[in-house]
Design an enzyme around this catalytic site. Structure first.
Site, PDB file in Angstrom:
ATOM      1  N   HIS B  39       0.831  -1.207   0.000  1.00 16.10           N
ATOM      2  CA  HIS B  39       0.000   0.000   0.000  1.00 16.10           C
ATOM      3  C   HIS B  39       0.866   1.258   0.000  1.00 16.10           C
ATOM      4  O   HIS B  39       0.605   2.213  -0.724  1.00 16.10           O
ATOM      5  CB  HIS B  39      -0.915   0.012   1.232  1.00 16.10           C
ATOM      6  CG  HIS B  39      -2.200  -0.723   1.021  1.00 16.10           C
ATOM      7  ND1 HIS B  39      -2.297  -2.085   1.136  1.00 16.10           N
ATOM      8  CD2 HIS B  39      -3.435  -0.271   0.700  1.00 16.10           C
ATOM      9  CE1 HIS B  39      -3.547  -2.441   0.896  1.00 16.10           C
ATOM     10  NE2 HIS B  39      -4.259  -1.376   0.634  1.00 16.10           N
ATOM     11  N   LYS B 104      -9.874  -8.530   7.899  1.00 10.99           N
ATOM     12  CA  LYS B 104     -10.500  -8.759   9.195  1.00 10.99           C
ATOM     13  C   LYS B 104     -10.247  -7.525  10.048  1.00 10.99           C
ATOM     14  O   LYS B 104      -9.250  -6.820   9.851  1.00 10.99           O
ATOM     15  CB  LYS B 104      -9.943 -10.010   9.868  1.00 10.99           C
ATOM     16  CG  LYS B 104      -8.438  -9.914  10.126  1.00 10.99           C
ATOM     17  CD  LYS B 104      -7.994 -10.690  11.318  1.00 10.99           C
ATOM     18  CE  LYS B 104      -6.474 -10.647  11.456  1.00 10.99           C
ATOM     19  NZ  LYS B 104      -6.034 -10.137  12.750  1.00 10.99           N
TER      20      LYS B 104
END
Lengths: 279, 186
Positions: B39, B104
């Site tokens: 990222h 999650k």
């Protein structure tokens, strides 16, 4: 004196690292089965079903239970009548980790804190060594995931805060962990000692067999009280809501300074992996 | 009542808009992986005005850093990592057309607002079920940032990867809903 060769230590650590990552303990599996039977939330029960199936797949196919194969923690109890021969003790432990993570196809998850460059072999492991009576060497090989470690906390409470303060600290830590650290959790609580000892006690408490009562009769009811309080949060398996936010709360305690009340809470995800080896 | 849905990227707004928190979604087809380091690099490339290695329009991003594949296997364990750490990067990728993320853990208010704005969803997979989830992965190849090892961007072909809608396009949150239903206050 009893001689133990470093090659035997390397082999033992390597095998324990691999096995710990592929096979869950019978106590944890039993807790998943209890969860499947007892969890009120249907989604929560489905999570327990998946965790049981995950354990079966991992064991059968030799795939790690979790892709986060952890930062390795090793607790070593060295009998004072043991003599380590053939090399350095600490280096042998690190070499065992290195070989285990390489040969076991385990993920290497250790990096430089600032540059974030991976060390490439999952070392250095964090090693805690104690000298104890006897002529045996006992090793607990404990791969610890990053997600649950991130949500662990240390509190230097005021003595006046007492048990209520401890309870608040534990519940607040689990509430903050919420769905993020892979519930259902096992919550390790270290009370007393000092700043660093409390954290070590919290981590060490996680090694006790899940579902077994605390051998200290003073602590056993306190663990039950904390477990009930944590499960009242309703976070549930994977944070999707449910009764079983934690499968157990474990406490280790030791005396502290008259001015202090250190409390550490080490969150353990459901992938609670540890292996004990004796040489 | 939660629905059972199948999704195959590339996705459009029409695919994700009907999804509601608690819906069970089976994802099949091509998805991409990225976690922390990938990222960071993607946003550095954008800041430098350089092209990205993946066009995220309509795509699904899976937050995972798999364990190495044993010879003869497609991939090692491959469960989700905590999505919260990616929050600072996510609105930018949503602006580029990303339609769903699998991970999650909680998302930030900024991400939840961005999901509403750009009409995308956040799906939860079962954390710690990395061996089980690996069985849904049919193909895996590194497509960018190979030097990042487990953090490289992989292109995965998956079949019936089981997920649940955690945050929908309406700004709702399944984690909050679970607490409302099960929390007991003293």
């Amino acid at each position: 004196m009893r001689d133990i060769h470093v090659q035997d230590i390397i082999a033992a650590v390597k095998q324990a690292a691999i096995t710990a990552n592929y096979v869950i303990g019978p106590d944890l599996l039993a807790a998943f089965r209890r969860g499947l039977a007892e969890e009120e939330s249907p989604t929560g029960r489905e999570i327990f079903r998946q965790l049981i199936e995950n354990a079966q797949v991992a064991d059968r196919e030799c795939v790690p239970l979790c892709q986060d194969c952890g930062l390795m923690v090793i607790f070593a109890e060295v009998g004072q009548e043991v003599r380590i021969v053939g090399g350095e003790f600490q280096a042998a432990l690190q070499e065992g980790v290195r070989q285990g993570y390489q040969e076991g196809y385990l993920r290497k998850s250790v990096c430089h804190p600032l540059t974030r460059k991976n060390t490439g072999d999952n070392t250095p492991a964090v090693i805690h060594t104690e000298i104890v009576p006897g002529d045996r060497l006992k090793l607990w090989v404990v791969p610890k995931g990053g997600g649950s470690e991130n949500m662990s906390r240390l509190f230097m409470l005021k003595p006046a805060q007492g048990w209520e303060g401890i309870k608040e600290a534990v519940v607040a830590t689990v509430r903050e962990a919420g769905p993020n650290a892979c519930p259902p959790y096992i919550v390790g609580v270290g009370i007393g000692g000092n700043f660093e000892r409390a954290a070590l006690l919290a981590k060490k408490s996680l090694l006790r067999e899940l579902g077994s009562p605390n051998p200290d009769p003073e602590l056993a009811p306190l663990e039950e009280e904390l477990l009930a309080a944590v499960n009242d949060l309703g976070i549930g398996p994977q944070g999707l809501g449910g009764r079983l936010t934690a499968l157990g709360v474990h406490i280790l305690m030791q005396p502290c300074h008259i001015a202090s009340l250190p409390v550490a809470v080490n969150i353990q995800c459901h992938s609670s992996r540890h292996r004990e080896v004796e040489l | 009542m939660p629905k059972d849905v199948r999704l195959t990227p590339p996705l459009t707004t029409a695919d994700v808009l009907p999804l509601e928190i608690g819906d069970r979604v089976l994802v099949s087809g091509v998805i991409y992986t990225a976690r922390d380091a990938a990222h960071r690099r993607l946003l550095e490339l954008l800041a430098a005005g350089q092209p990205l290695p993946v066009d995220f329009q309509g795509q699904v991003l899976y937050y995972v850093g798999p364990s190495p594949a044993r010879p003869g296997r497609v991939i090692g364990a491959a469960g989700p990592t905590t999505a919260t750490r990616m929050d600072v990067y996510t609105p930018t990728l949503l602006r580029l057309g990303l339609k769903a993320m699998i991970g999650k853990g909680r998302r930030s208010p900024e991400v939840i607002a961005a999901l509403k704005e750009y009409q995308a969803v956040y799906l939860g997979a079962t954390g710690g079920a990395g061996a089980l989830i690996s069985q849904c992965i049919r193909e895996a190849e590194v497509v960018a940032f190979e030097d990042l090892g487990p953090e490289a961007i992989h292109r995965l072909v998956v079949e019936d990867l089981p997920t649940i809608v955690i945050n929908d396009c309406a700004g709702r949150d399944l984690y909050d809903e679970g607490l409302r239903r099960y929390a007991r206050t003293a």
